[in-house]
Design an enzyme around this catalytic site. Structure first.
Site, short mmCIF file in Angstrom:
data_model
loop_
_atom_site.label_atom_id
_atom_site.label_comp_id
_atom_site.label_asym_id
_atom_site.label_seq_id
_atom_site.Cartn_x
_atom_site.Cartn_y
_atom_site.Cartn_z
N ASP A 1 0.89 -1.04 0.27
CA ASP A 1 -0.24 -0.45 0.12
C ASP A 1 0.99 1.16 -0.55
OD1 ASP A 1 -2.51 1.63 0.33
OD2 ASP A 1 -2.35 1.05 2.60
N LYS B 1 1.45 7.40 0.79
CA LYS B 1 2.14 8.19 2.31
C LYS B 1 3.82 8.54 2.56
CE LYS B 1 0.51 3.45 3.44
NZ LYS B 1 -1.06 3.67 4.64
N ASP C 1 0.39 -5.54 4.60
CA ASP C 1 -1.35 -5.17 4.36
C ASP C 1 -2.09 -6.27 3.80
OD1 ASP C 1 -2.72 -2.87 4.65
OD2 ASP C 1 -2.71 -2.04 3.26
N ASP D 1 -5.98 6.55 0.30
CA ASP D 1 -5.78 5.69 1.48
C ASP D 1 -5.85 4.49 1.68
OD1 ASP D 1 -2.84 4.08 2.59
OD2 ASP D 1 -2.60 6.03 3.18
N ARG E 1 -11.17 -0.72 2.78
CA ARG E 1 -11.68 -1.13 2.56
C ARG E 1 -13.07 -0.79 1.79
NH1 ARG E 1 -12.63 4.28 6.02
NH2 ARG E 1 -10.37 3.50 6.80
#
Length: 467
Positions: free
Chosen positions: A238, A245, A256, A317, A321
């Site tokens: 990620d 990030k 992740d 980011d 979900r």
């Protein structure tokens, strides 16, 4: 390596387990006066983790005393060391050892499991010293069950510890295929543009910029009974996407896919124990890399999910979900008896409870109580947090049905769980686990690196939930 116990027919040394007492160590009755005097001279008190080696007349080791501290129930608090015998496995001299006694209140099965957990080594890229102290499986302990539990844990640790260069979506798929082959499970994979054709638009959107095509892994184990479906987040790396990030936050992003690793580890244990014969176990893993390219999804995009709900992307980011939503919608279409999602989902969960205590969310008080009690009783702690209805408005933006990253900075773990719940509704029971999947510093039986969380809590709660 695979976990194992010592050959019970081979020579072994006795290990006496000792608790502290009011006037000194509570020595077992079969330790003689000379042994007790020797131990007292060494300053042995029976405190948790203390070791006192016992000499034989010829100068060799004749056995050992090992402190296990007071009975945990007497203190009313969980022990600081989760696995009492793991430190013994890591500190005793090489050879085979057997428990010479089992004091009141000592959980021999949990102790032996901790010893197995201490055998774990991740040696794919660097040679590691193998374990040298082996335990004879204690009497009245189910050896098959403990080896299955440790095997599932080792699988989850291996998958998480492997960097994305060797554990991208394709390699995660291969790990799932290997699991399916071991236990005659069926596996189907929907990848690349097939995701759009088969109505998994958010999995496609998140993963289309990755070096490897995004995919949905779908495993079905042979069995009959209530439907149990496990959904694990498989974001193999990620970057944060276009909401990139900082470097420090990217350092551990190989983990992740910890949710995927945990559901595969749990499935491994269940299959080894034959539990999949009495349920219809399904495992779903959206496997993607959240990367940056010319076709990366953008902040402000509106995505239409498999369920038909529209989602405004306010932060790329908050991608976990999104991929879970399509997988949960698919799982929910079968109306399983139990639907569980596991994901390294939010930093808010770590702020609330730290890395060692993952929160879970469940609307059913009976199911939640069974899960939390199972976690407590099997040294796999979890903590219930609420699907707090008043926060529903926080995930409802102005121009779409849902917001993947509501502003304000409050209740991030709860709003993420509420988002996921919107993609369920037919399942009889739904529980979501927001795990960390990582041990930040070494502890007995828990080396620094990938970690299973919630697997044994779920496994041991299943009989009560499904009745």
């Amino acid at each position: 390596m695979s976990p194992r116990f010592a050959d019970p027919s081979a020579p072994s040394l006795p290990l006496w387990l000792v608790r502290p007492g009011e006037s000194g160590p509570a020595f077992p009755q079969d330790t003689g006066a000379a042994t007790r005097q020797w131990a007292m001279a060494q300053g042995f008190k029976g405190n948790a983790g203390q070791v006192c080696l016992l000499p034989a007349p010829d100068g060799t080791i004749s056995g050992a005393l090992y402190g296990i501290g007071p009975v945990a129930a007497a203190t009313g608090r969980p022990p600081r060391e989760r696995y009492l015998l793991a430190r013994a496995a890591e500190t005793l001299p090489s050879g085979n050892w057997r428990l010479a006694c089992q004091p009141d209140g000592f959980d021999a099965a949990l102790g032996a499991l901790g010893w197995l957990f201490a055998q774990y080594r991740f040696a794919r890229y660097k040679k590691a010293e193998p374990p040298s102290a082996w335990l004879v499986c204690p009497d009245n302990v189910d050896q098959t069950r403990l080896l299955a539990l440790a095997g599932g844990e080792f699988l989850a640790r291996d998958l998480i510890n492997t960097p994305t260069s060797d554990m991208g979506p394709a390699e995660l798929e291969q790990a799932a295929r290997d699991l399916a082959d071991r236990y005659s499970a069926e596996i189907s994979v929907t990848a690349g543009d097939q995701l759009l054709a088969q109505n998994f638009p958010m999995i496609h959107a998140v993963g289309r910029a990755g070096a490897q095509a995004p995919r949905l892994l779908d495993l079905r184990f042979p069995g009959d009974g209530p439907r149990v479906t496990l959904v694990g987040k498989g974001v193999c790396f990620d970057t944060g996407g276009l909401d990139i990030k900082p470097a420090a936050s990217m350092a551990l992003m190989k983990k992740d896919m910890g949710g995927a690793a945990n559901v595969l580890g749990l499935a491994e244990t269940m299959a080894r124990l034959g539990l999949t014969r009495d349920i219809r176990l399904r495992v779903l893993i959206p496997a993607v890399e959240n990367a940056i390219s010319s076709n990366a999804f953008r902040p402000g995009d509106i995505l239409t999910s498999r369920k038909g709900l529209t989602v405004e992307v306010n932060n790329t980011d908050a991608e976990g979900r999104l991929v879970l939503a399509d997988a949960l919608a698919l799982a929910d279409e079968e109306a399983p008896e139990l639907l569980i999602s596991m994901a390294t989902l939010t930093g808010a969960a770590r702020v609330a409870l730290g890395p060692d205590l993952p929160p879970f969310f469940c609307d059913d008080d009976r199911v939640a109580a069974a899960l939390q009690a199972s976690g407590r009783d099997h040294a796999d702690p979890i903590w219930r947090m609420p699907f707090w209805e008043p926060y529903e408005s926080m995930i409802e933006p102005a121009i779409a049905d849902l917001d993947n990253a509501p502003g304000g900075g409050f209740a991030g773990a709860i709003t993420a769980a509420l988002f996921l719940r919107r993609f369920t509704g037919r399942a009889r029971h739904y529980a979501h686990f927001d795990i960390y999947g990582w041990q930040p510093s070494a502890a007995p039986g828990r080396p620094k690196g990938g970690a299973g969380q919630g697997m044994r809590a779920i496994l041991n709660a299943l009989p009560g939930i499904l009745t």
